[in-house]
Design a protein around this motif. Sequence first.
Motif, short mmCIF file in Angstrom:
data_model
loop_
_atom_site.label_atom_id
_atom_site.label_comp_id
_atom_site.label_asym_id
_atom_site.label_seq_id
_atom_site.Cartn_x
_atom_site.Cartn_y
_atom_site.Cartn_z
N THR A 36 0.08 21.47 13.55
CA THR A 36 -1.03 22.29 13.07
C THR A 36 -2.30 21.97 13.86
N MET A 37 -2.56 20.69 14.06
CA MET A 37 -3.74 20.29 14.81
C MET A 37 -3.63 20.71 16.28
N ARG A 38 -2.43 20.59 16.85
CA ARG A 38 -2.25 21.01 18.24
C ARG A 38 -2.45 22.52 18.38
N ALA A 39 -1.94 23.27 17.41
CA ALA A 39 -2.13 24.72 17.43
C ALA A 39 -3.61 25.05 17.33
N ARG A 40 -4.30 24.36 16.43
CA ARG A 40 -5.73 24.60 16.26
C ARG A 40 -6.49 24.33 17.56
N ASN A 41 -6.20 23.21 18.18
CA ASN A 41 -6.88 22.85 19.42
C ASN A 41 -6.60 23.87 20.53
N ALA A 42 -5.35 24.36 20.56
CA ALA A 42 -4.98 25.34 21.59
C ALA A 42 -5.68 26.67 21.36
N PHE A 43 -5.79 27.10 20.11
CA PHE A 43 -6.51 28.35 19.82
C PHE A 43 -7.99 28.21 20.13
N VAL A 44 -8.57 27.07 19.79
CA VAL A 44 -9.98 26.82 20.08
C VAL A 44 -10.23 26.86 21.59
N GLU A 45 -9.31 26.26 22.36
CA GLU A 45 -9.45 26.25 23.82
C GLU A 45 -9.36 27.66 24.38
N LEU A 46 -8.43 28.45 23.87
CA LEU A 46 -8.30 29.84 24.32
C LEU A 46 -9.57 30.63 24.04
N ILE A 47 -10.09 30.50 22.84
CA ILE A 47 -11.30 31.23 22.45
C ILE A 47 -12.50 30.77 23.26
N ARG A 48 -12.57 29.47 23.53
CA ARG A 48 -13.68 28.93 24.31
C ARG A 48 -13.66 29.45 25.75
N ARG A 49 -12.48 29.45 26.34
CA ARG A 49 -12.36 29.85 27.75
C ARG A 49 -12.41 31.36 27.94
N TYR A 50 -11.78 32.08 27.02
CA TYR A 50 -11.64 33.53 27.21
C TYR A 50 -12.02 34.28 25.92
N PRO A 51 -13.28 34.19 25.52
CA PRO A 51 -13.70 34.80 24.25
C PRO A 51 -13.55 36.31 24.20
N ASP A 52 -13.54 36.96 25.36
CA ASP A 52 -13.45 38.41 25.41
C ASP A 52 -12.06 38.90 25.77
#
Length: 269
Positions: free
Chosen positions: A133-149
């Motif tokens: 769950t934490m790894r998934a959260r970190n991965a989604f956060v990274e995706l949103i941070r890098r490619y918000p659009d």
Amino acid sequence: MSVKSVKSGIVALFVLTLAACSNSEVDDTYVARDVNVLYNLGKEYYEKGRYMFAAAAFDEVERQHPYSVWARRAQVMAAAAYYQAKRYDDAINAIDRFLQLHPGNSSAPYAYYIKALCFYEQIADVGRDQDYTMRARNAFVELIRRYPDSEYAYDAKQKLELTDDHLAGKEMEVGRYYMRSKEYLSAAIRFRNVIEKYQKSSHTPEALHRLVEVNLALGIQPEAQSAAAVLGYNYNGSKWYRYSYALLKNKKLSPEMSSGSWLSKLWPF
């Protein structure tokens, strides 16, 4: 079926496919045709849902033609095929290799998204360890941070809320255990974590109520009143506010925000 046996079968099938496609001798133009045929073979398998064969074919593209544009495409497609086959570790390895070699590639947002999904789909119930769950959260956060659009950011945000809700649920479970054991300070820490880290989760109203309970048990009345005040302000119609209000009333107290409470920083009245 192992990855090795599938790859062996793909290589054999690929040789037969080439023989059927051409009767001419191998020349300088044959390599380009070769990689196209192999990539399309992987694509055909993918579209038919034969994901392990697709992954093996795409891996073969990368192995034979590592510097071609097809190799970059094949790396991403291999990861997608492994993901579809639920071979999550293989998918993550393929994605990490792709991102290391081609961090600025146009397929990078999709690669980050697939990686996050690999963790997301392995999330266990709240009664078990929440590493995935934490790894998934970190991965989604990274995706949103890098490619918000990017086209994947919206879904990532939705799933991020679900991972936060899951993590908050785990904190609540542990906090309730400490309450039953009358370890009120430890319980308070868990409930506070829910408020501070996962404030938008569905567990927030109960966490505030539990803070009323544990602070009353600890004799910290101003904090109990502050938690009830926040609960009443944000979730006035919830059963948790009714429970908290009744607890305070029994002690001749009322919901009231204390200026020195840590809650006042999160919810300034």
